[in-house]
Design a protein around this motif. Structure first.
Motif, mmCIF file in Angstrom:
data_model
loop_
_atom_site.group_PDB
_atom_site.id
_atom_site.type_symbol
_atom_site.label_atom_id
_atom_site.label_comp_id
_atom_site.label_asym_id
_atom_site.label_seq_id
_atom_site.Cartn_x
_atom_site.Cartn_y
_atom_site.Cartn_z
ATOM 1 N N THR A 257 37.836 34.513 39.810
ATOM 2 C CA THR A 257 39.247 34.774 40.096
ATOM 3 C C THR A 257 39.795 35.879 39.198
ATOM 4 O O THR A 257 40.624 36.707 39.611
ATOM 5 N N ILE A 258 39.315 35.912 37.980
ATOM 6 C CA ILE A 258 39.800 36.888 36.998
ATOM 7 C C ILE A 258 39.261 38.294 37.261
ATOM 8 O O ILE A 258 39.958 39.293 37.064
ATOM 9 N N ARG A 259 38.024 38.368 37.732
ATOM 10 C CA ARG A 259 37.324 39.656 37.814
ATOM 11 C C ARG A 259 38.106 40.748 38.542
ATOM 12 O O ARG A 259 38.195 41.883 38.029
ATOM 13 N N PRO A 260 38.695 40.510 39.705
ATOM 14 C CA PRO A 260 39.441 41.587 40.378
ATOM 15 C C PRO A 260 40.605 42.121 39.536
ATOM 16 O O PRO A 260 40.927 43.312 39.596
ATOM 17 N N TYR A 261 41.241 41.268 38.742
ATOM 18 C CA TYR A 261 42.349 41.693 37.888
ATOM 19 C C TYR A 261 41.844 42.566 36.740
ATOM 20 O O TYR A 261 42.530 43.498 36.308
#
Length: 390
Positions: A257-261
């Motif tokens: 979930t964090i990776r795209p941000y």
């Protein structure tokens, strides 16, 4: 094999800690076991747990403390197990523990969850062991299944007064047990770190690691990247504040979930796994620690998480959920803030209003009081507990 080994040098008395986990990172249980070791009231502290694939069946923590992960025909798994498999696993696991220790000198037995309370009561009834009930959360409401919650509540209500002492981890949970079950005395030892912060320990600060300017603020979330910890809310809200940096320190399934941000926003960072010995040193280099735990049930509402105390021990002010257990620690003492953990707007408003001057004021106040967040102080309650029931 265990039976033969123990009979060669049978301890005179044993403290048995029963944990319905695979025992991988149960820091609280280890701290409790070490207090018993320090008191010298038994010759052996045995921690019994489930055997999970990839873990050793036997593990030696110290000369006195050992772990036995019980090998069963019905294998333990963190993945969903069918009802029949789970029931048979529990029956077998309990029987193996009971038969292994039935003819051994179990002086104390500690139940670390409501599921282990019936077995612990058997040791009290059959062997006269002193029973300490040591739940790590509010056991009667912890499970998402309504049926299991009902069963746990009935089991706990029926058996909790069989214990010689009850030991809990937060003031809110302490008050709940006293009121709900009419217990006169419930001991409290909060989940503060075992070792104090060492100001001489040097690590690369978040600013150094991620190239963050001195005039921009650093907010850290540390711990497992899992559910009920508001990770998605942090990402959504912080995305709109490019001068306020968000650092995730830990691992878990929500890394995806964090990776795209991380790819899109230069002020959102991920540090990954950090050794336990370095956590406080890293936390100290942040301006604010984030501890907006969501209320999935009453156990969360009354909690005072170990991460909260890690921030405070490191000298870092905390933004915590506006729940009684956490507000009593951070707001009443002026060492942090509280906010609604379920509303984006609450976090957004706080970020808009927070200033470096206010953060420094909280940090100065924390410097005056953080000596109280010390395991040497907390464990005094455990020492008193054992002196009382002995």
């Amino acid at each position: 094999m265990m039976w033969m080994r123990w009979n060669r040098a049978m301890p005179k008395n044993i403290a048995l800690h029963i944990s319905q986990t695979p025992f991988k990172s149960e820091a609280r249980l280890i701290k409790s076991a070490k207090v018993v070791e320090e008191l010298g009231i038994v010759d052996k502290v045995m921690i019994v747990a489930f055997l999970e694939e990839g873990l050793e069946e036997h593990e030696k923590i110290s000369d006195t403390i050992e772990v036995w992960r019980v090998k069963t025909w019905f294998r333990f798994s963190l993945n969903n197990m069918g009802i029949f498999h789970k029931v048979m696993l529990m029956v077998e696991w309990n029987l193996r523990i009971l038969l292994s220790f039935l003819f051994k000198p179990v002086k104390y037995v500690n139940a670390h969850s409501v599921e282990t309370l019936p077995l612990s009561c058997l040791f009290k009834w059959l062997k006269g062991s002193k029973l300490v009930y040591e739940p790590h959360e509010l056991e009667a409401v912890k499970d998402p299944s309504p049926l299991l919650r009902k069963i746990y509540a009935k089991v706990e209500r029926m058996l909790v007064k069989q214990s010689h002492a009850v030991l809990v981890v937060s003031g809110g949970i302490q008050e709940w047990y006293q009121k709900e079950y009419g217990l006169k005395k419930v001991y409290l030892a909060q989940n503060v770190p075992e070792n104090p912060f060492d100001p001489n320990q040097k690590v690369a600060s978040y600013r150094e690691r991620f190239g963050i300017p001195e005039n921009e603020l650093v907010f850290v979330f540390q711990g497992g990247l899992i559910g009920a910890r508001n990770i998605e809310r942090y990402l959504r809200v912080f995305a709109d504040f490019p001068k306020k940096h968000l650092v995730f320190m830990g691992n878990g399934f929500m890394e995806e979930t964090i990776r795209p941000y991380l790819d899109k926003y230069a002020h959102i960072h991920h540090m990954g796994f950090v050794p336990v010995s370095d956590i406080l040193a890293h936390s100290h280099t942040a301006d604010v620690g984030l501890c907006l735990i969501e209320q999935k049930n009453l156990s969360y509402y009354y909690s005072a998480p170990n991460k909260l105390f890690e921030y405070l021990t490191a000298g870092t002010p905390v933004l915590a959920s506006h729940f009684p257990g956490m507000e009593k620690v951070v707001v009443e003492q002026g060492i942090g803030w509280s906010a609604d953990p379920h509303e984006d707007e609450a976090l957004r408003t706080w970020l808009e209003q927070i200033t470096p001057e206010e953060i420094q004021s909280k940090r100065d106040q924390l410097e005056k009081v953080r000596g109280q967040f010390n395991w040497s102080e907390e464990k005094k309650q455990i020492i008193e507990l054992y002196h009382t029931i002995a």
